[in-house]
Design a protein around this motif. Sequence first.
Motif, PDB file in Angstrom:
ATOM      1  N   ASN A 192      31.045   2.555  40.421  1.00 49.64           N
ATOM      2  CA  ASN A 192      31.978   3.293  39.584  1.00 49.64           C
ATOM      3  C   ASN A 192      33.225   3.715  40.353  1.00 49.64           C
ATOM      4  O   ASN A 192      34.292   3.885  39.761  1.00 49.64           O
ATOM      5  CB  ASN A 192      31.275   4.543  39.017  1.00 49.64           C
ATOM      6  N   ASN A 193      33.104   3.845  41.653  1.00 49.95           N
ATOM      7  CA  ASN A 193      34.232   4.299  42.472  1.00 49.95           C
ATOM      8  C   ASN A 193      34.859   3.190  43.299  1.00 49.95           C
ATOM      9  O   ASN A 193      35.697   3.475  44.154  1.00 49.95           O
ATOM     10  CB  ASN A 193      33.761   5.425  43.410  1.00 49.95           C
ATOM     11  N   ARG A 240      38.063  -3.143  40.785  1.00 46.11           N
ATOM     12  CA  ARG A 240      39.478  -3.417  40.526  1.00 46.11           C
ATOM     13  C   ARG A 240      40.046  -2.467  39.467  1.00 46.11           C
ATOM     14  O   ARG A 240      41.265  -2.471  39.238  1.00 46.11           O
ATOM     15  CB  ARG A 240      39.659  -4.862  40.063  1.00 46.11           C
ATOM     16  N   LEU A 241      39.198  -1.649  38.850  1.00 47.99           N
ATOM     17  CA  LEU A 241      39.647  -0.674  37.867  1.00 47.99           C
ATOM     18  C   LEU A 241      39.676   0.735  38.454  1.00 47.99           C
ATOM     19  O   LEU A 241      39.819   1.711  37.724  1.00 47.99           O
ATOM     20  CB  LEU A 241      38.736  -0.693  36.631  1.00 47.99           C
ATOM     21  N   SER A 242      39.555   0.848  39.780  1.00 50.00           N
ATOM     22  CA  SER A 242      39.570   2.150  40.456  1.00 50.00           C
ATOM     23  C   SER A 242      40.984   2.439  40.937  1.00 50.00           C
ATOM     24  O   SER A 242      41.477   1.803  41.874  1.00 50.00           O
ATOM     25  CB  SER A 242      38.599   2.150  41.640  1.00 50.00           C
ATOM     26  N   ARG A 243      41.616   3.406  40.306  1.00 50.00           N
ATOM     27  CA  ARG A 243      43.021   3.718  40.564  1.00 50.00           C
ATOM     28  C   ARG A 243      43.171   4.503  41.867  1.00 50.00           C
ATOM     29  O   ARG A 243      42.355   5.349  42.204  1.00 50.00           O
ATOM     30  CB  ARG A 243      43.559   4.539  39.379  1.00 50.00           C
ATOM     31  N   TRP A 244      44.246   4.231  42.602  1.00 56.07           N
ATOM     32  CA  TRP A 244      44.585   5.021  43.783  1.00 56.07           C
ATOM     33  C   TRP A 244      45.387   6.242  43.337  1.00 56.07           C
ATOM     34  O   TRP A 244      46.436   6.122  42.706  1.00 56.07           O
ATOM     35  CB  TRP A 244      45.393   4.201  44.783  1.00 56.07           C
ATOM     36  N   HIS A 245      44.889   7.432  43.645  1.00 55.87           N
ATOM     37  CA  HIS A 245      45.547   8.682  43.270  1.00 55.87           C
ATOM     38  C   HIS A 245      46.425   9.121  44.430  1.00 55.87           C
ATOM     39  O   HIS A 245      45.942   9.630  45.434  1.00 55.87           O
ATOM     40  CB  HIS A 245      44.488   9.745  42.962  1.00 55.87           C
ATOM     41  N   ASN A 246      47.752   8.928  44.297  1.00 56.39           N
ATOM     42  CA  ASN A 246      48.647   9.215  45.419  1.00 56.39           C
ATOM     43  C   ASN A 246      48.946  10.697  45.594  1.00 56.39           C
ATOM     44  O   ASN A 246      49.584  11.094  46.566  1.00 56.39           O
ATOM     45  CB  ASN A 246      49.947   8.420  45.299  1.00 56.39           C
ATOM     46  N   GLY A 247      48.473  11.524  44.652  1.00 51.19           N
ATOM     47  CA  GLY A 247      48.667  12.957  44.814  1.00 51.19           C
ATOM     48  C   GLY A 247      47.567  13.606  45.628  1.00 51.19           C
ATOM     49  O   GLY A 247      47.781  14.608  46.307  1.00 51.19           O
ATOM     50  N   ARG A 248      46.351  13.009  45.574  1.00 43.89           N
ATOM     51  CA  ARG A 248      45.217  13.594  46.281  1.00 43.89           C
ATOM     52  C   ARG A 248      44.587  12.626  47.275  1.00 43.89           C
ATOM     53  O   ARG A 248      43.568  12.929  47.887  1.00 43.89           O
ATOM     54  CB  ARG A 248      44.168  14.063  45.264  1.00 43.89           C
ATOM     55  N   ASP A 249      45.163  11.454  47.416  1.00 46.24           N
ATOM     56  CA  ASP A 249      44.738  10.471  48.420  1.00 46.24           C
ATOM     57  C   ASP A 249      43.262  10.101  48.279  1.00 46.24           C
ATOM     58  O   ASP A 249      42.484  10.191  49.223  1.00 46.24           O
ATOM     59  CB  ASP A 249      44.998  10.994  49.842  1.00 46.24           C
ATOM     60  N   GLU A 255      37.509   7.148  39.822  1.00 48.01           N
ATOM     61  CA  GLU A 255      36.403   6.420  39.211  1.00 48.01           C
ATOM     62  C   GLU A 255      36.924   5.328  38.284  1.00 48.01           C
ATOM     63  O   GLU A 255      37.968   5.460  37.660  1.00 48.01           O
ATOM     64  CB  GLU A 255      35.535   7.373  38.388  1.00 48.01           C
ATOM     65  N   THR A 256      36.143   4.258  38.177  1.00 47.78           N
ATOM     66  CA  THR A 256      36.431   3.246  37.164  1.00 47.78           C
ATOM     67  C   THR A 256      36.438   3.884  35.790  1.00 47.78           C
ATOM     68  O   THR A 256      37.331   3.652  34.973  1.00 47.78           O
ATOM     69  CB  THR A 256      35.362   2.142  37.220  1.00 47.78           C
ATOM     70  N   PHE A 257      35.423   4.728  35.538  1.00 44.25           N
ATOM     71  CA  PHE A 257      35.293   5.362  34.232  1.00 44.25           C
ATOM     72  C   PHE A 257      35.800   6.799  34.273  1.00 44.25           C
ATOM     73  O   PHE A 257      35.094   7.731  33.890  1.00 44.25           O
ATOM     74  CB  PHE A 257      33.836   5.289  33.764  1.00 44.25           C
ATOM     75  N   TYR A 303      33.706   4.547  54.626  1.00 37.90           N
ATOM     76  CA  TYR A 303      34.056   5.716  53.815  1.00 37.90           C
ATOM     77  C   TYR A 303      33.135   5.826  52.599  1.00 37.90           C
ATOM     78  O   TYR A 303      32.661   6.907  52.256  1.00 37.90           O
ATOM     79  CB  TYR A 303      35.513   5.593  53.384  1.00 37.90           C
ATOM     80  N   ALA A 304      32.846   4.702  51.945  1.00 38.46           N
ATOM     81  CA  ALA A 304      32.025   4.707  50.733  1.00 38.46           C
ATOM     82  C   ALA A 304      30.563   5.023  51.009  1.00 38.46           C
ATOM     83  O   ALA A 304      29.825   5.369  50.088  1.00 38.46           O
ATOM     84  CB  ALA A 304      32.131   3.352  50.036  1.00 38.46           C
ATOM     85  N   ARG A 305      30.136   4.939  52.253  1.00 40.86           N
ATOM     86  CA  ARG A 305      28.741   5.220  52.576  1.00 40.86           C
ATOM     87  C   ARG A 305      28.350   6.655  52.233  1.00 40.86           C
ATOM     88  O   ARG A 305      27.166   6.975  52.137  1.00 40.86           O
ATOM     89  CB  ARG A 305      28.478   4.952  54.060  1.00 40.86           C
ATOM     90  N   ARG A 306      29.343   7.517  52.026  1.00 40.50           N
ATOM     91  CA  ARG A 306      29.023   8.905  51.686  1.00 40.50           C
ATOM     92  C   ARG A 306      28.295   9.014  50.350  1.00 40.50           C
ATOM     93  O   ARG A 306      27.654  10.038  50.075  1.00 40.50           O
ATOM     94  CB  ARG A 306      30.306   9.748  51.648  1.00 40.50           C
ATOM     95  N   TYR A 307      28.402   7.989  49.495  1.00 41.35           N
ATOM     96  CA  TYR A 307      27.658   8.031  48.232  1.00 41.35           C
ATOM     97  C   TYR A 307      26.155   7.930  48.460  1.00 41.35           C
ATOM     98  O   TYR A 307      25.377   8.248  47.563  1.00 41.35           O
ATOM     99  CB  TYR A 307      28.125   6.905  47.305  1.00 41.35           C
ATOM    100  N   PHE A 308      25.765   7.480  49.641  1.00 40.87           N
ATOM    101  CA  PHE A 308      24.341   7.344  49.965  1.00 40.87           C
ATOM    102  C   PHE A 308      23.936   8.481  50.895  1.00 40.87           C
ATOM    103  O   PHE A 308      23.581   8.277  52.056  1.00 40.87           O
ATOM    104  CB  PHE A 308      24.073   5.982  50.601  1.00 40.87           C
TER     105      PHE A 308
END
Length: 799
Positions: A538-539, A542-551, A555-557, A575-580
């Motif tokens: 979900n994070n 290709r549908l996961s937007r980069w938020h340039n205000g909060r870096d 989420e895709t959804f 970086y993504a390993r934090r989900y586990f």
Amino acid sequence: MTTQPTSETQLIPGAWADRPALIERLLPVQKLSAEVYKERMAGAGQTLTALGSYWKGRKPLILAKACVLGCLLPATDDPQRDLEIFELLMGMDEASLAARAKRRPSPKEVLAQVALANLRDYVTVTPDILPRSAPIDWSNPDYAKVKVAWRPDLPLAERRRLEAMLLPPAPYRERIANLYRPEEVPDVHDHIWDQVNRHLGTHARSFPELVEQLGILRFGARPVVADTFCGSGQIPFEAARLGCDVYASDLNPIACMLTWGAFHIVGGSPAERERLARDQQALVAKVQAEIDRLGVETDGNGWRAKVFLYCVEARCPQTGWLVPLLPSLVISKGYRVIAELIPDPAHKRYQIAIRSGVSDRELAAAERGTVRSDGRGQDPYLVHVVDGREYRTKISTLRGDYRLPDGSTGNRLRLWEKSDFKPRPDDIFQERLYCIQWMRPIAGSNRYEYEFRAVTPADLERERIVEEYVAAHLAEWQAQGWVPDMPIEPGEKTDEPIRTRGWTHWHHLFNPRQLLVGGLVRSAINEDTAIDFCVLLNNNSRLSRWHNGRDYVTETFDNQALNTLFNHGCQAFAYARRYFSSRLPWMQVSGSAQIAAIPAGECSYPAHLFITDPPYGDAVKYEEILEFFIAWLRKNPPPEFAGWVWDSRRALAIKGEGEDFRRGMVAAYRRMTECMADHGLQVIMFTHQSGAIWADMANIVWAAGLQVTAAWYVVTETDSALRDGSYVKGTVLLVCRKRRGNLKTTRDDLAWEIQEEVEQQVALLTGLNQQARGLYRDENVFADADLQMAGYAAALRAL
């Protein structure tokens, strides 16, 4: 009449079988609305949200708790006391509010503001130089070294009563704004049990004990609660936490997996939690080792990639230039980083430089990228400048949109094939890595420093390694079920990626790096880590937007669609390993749970209470959008989930607002009625979106063999329901029982019966408002909208 205290042996099974439930007469909807709103506004801080925030429209736990308790508690001849006991159990009473404070007042603070005839009845004083009575003026220098503590024999209820006297006088919603939610305070109910037992004739010291005793009195057994539209598991989880045995089912296997996670992860035993932590650590170690072996997330100088930023690139038909499609050139507002497009006339394309620490003027100018709206919400334009001249081309023109004979829109995009995972050289839309955020640990600290950089030839070489690795393994991974090979079935939401990008299979929604990480993780998951894996998906698509205000990568959804993007963020595994990680809260679950992936109309489980939140009006197309996850898990699912049907089964989903919807709902609720105990109740939750819903729900309830006994409106979005006549979104609770006998509706005196029923119901609620104002409350228990809703329900009850 009010029940007197009794011993354990005096609980008579079924003694309350014919007694109305409290929810059929009373519900403090104003306070409940405030608590519901507070929980919803907690966002990611809600107890079960971290399991899968992509499940939209979940009902708050506090609402489920109110429904369960409201169905079990009796309505006595003392409605004022009934209301007070319910508020004690819900953590809404004054003493509970004191317990929910994020900082509880000290004894000195209490003595400074509360009048006490003999303060030593409440506290110990060292040295004992204070006067006998309070309040105390602590500015007296003689009292500077006085120590005050609560007496160890002071009853908890009395201490909380004193602390509650310091709560500010304000409307309930304002009073709870800065408090913990009841579920976050383990001891919030410790002071209530003597009062509860005296009123109910029970002998409980905890919710599981109370719920079992209430179930014996009402049904002759521990209550069983069923939810055949369980979604992410909010209702069954809360029912089991209270002590009910539960049955949960849903057509969608992702819903069933989230419900399983609620019981076995958030509500898991210590052994289950320890196993989860071990499984997470093993998975992270295995995947990280392979990523490190490939060397595709490090620069060789101590920096690891955190996020890779990609954009779509397309050739301008007017100039022949290849242009990055970037809605904004701002990379990071916090670090003041922008992308600068540097023309490369020799190759008719743009180099992308990354500049940090730019001025306010430069940052503001960079807000306008190469994709711009026409200001009317219409099709955006590709905009760029060559030799001082601006060129504008509609995105629909780039796609080659045209009208088909049937009135629909076609385009010249190539439809991707099962073996594709990146654009082909002659595709209209290309994809380009344009920036990388790097991170490096700060020596002697557990913090990191970060840096945004332009893409170098070494970075492009690492991209090539990733692409070659995925190309070499894709077919095998798809055969093993580690990467999707499932086509995207057209639908209202799923048409979007097909129409706007030509993506035809679910793995097309992931770039090569995301497929690399996804395939490696998928090969190592079990039932424990499958839920973490879906959070990762979900994070990281290709549908996961980069938020340039909060870096960060969104989420895709983050909405309820499958919107394609012109630029997206891709999280490196480091970086993504934090989900586990075991980041979830723990809450004890006392009741047992059975989970089934079946349609609601196929329920065969007997239950005393059915509490459901059914679909209505296609608010969320779960059967479409969650194929995004099903595609990854349908082949070789973890053993715990292998018995479920890993398909959205769109044809079986109850959806729409027409005749098919009504027929599906009637079939589902008729089946629940058949499975429900004769003295059982159903609570149906639905969103009050239009007047037509009343006609629909009344017909559905009647056709299902039910009759309405009460209805309540719980506000979830605004401070008032219908008071100002504005649009309000809330939840209607429709309380129903089995319809018995040959109930007639054509008698001449029916109008009088309806009028009498409505008058009695409204009189009861307005009377409680008057009593409440005469006691400790400073606001109504029931607002005008609540009286109106109760009147509707009374009329339906008579019918």
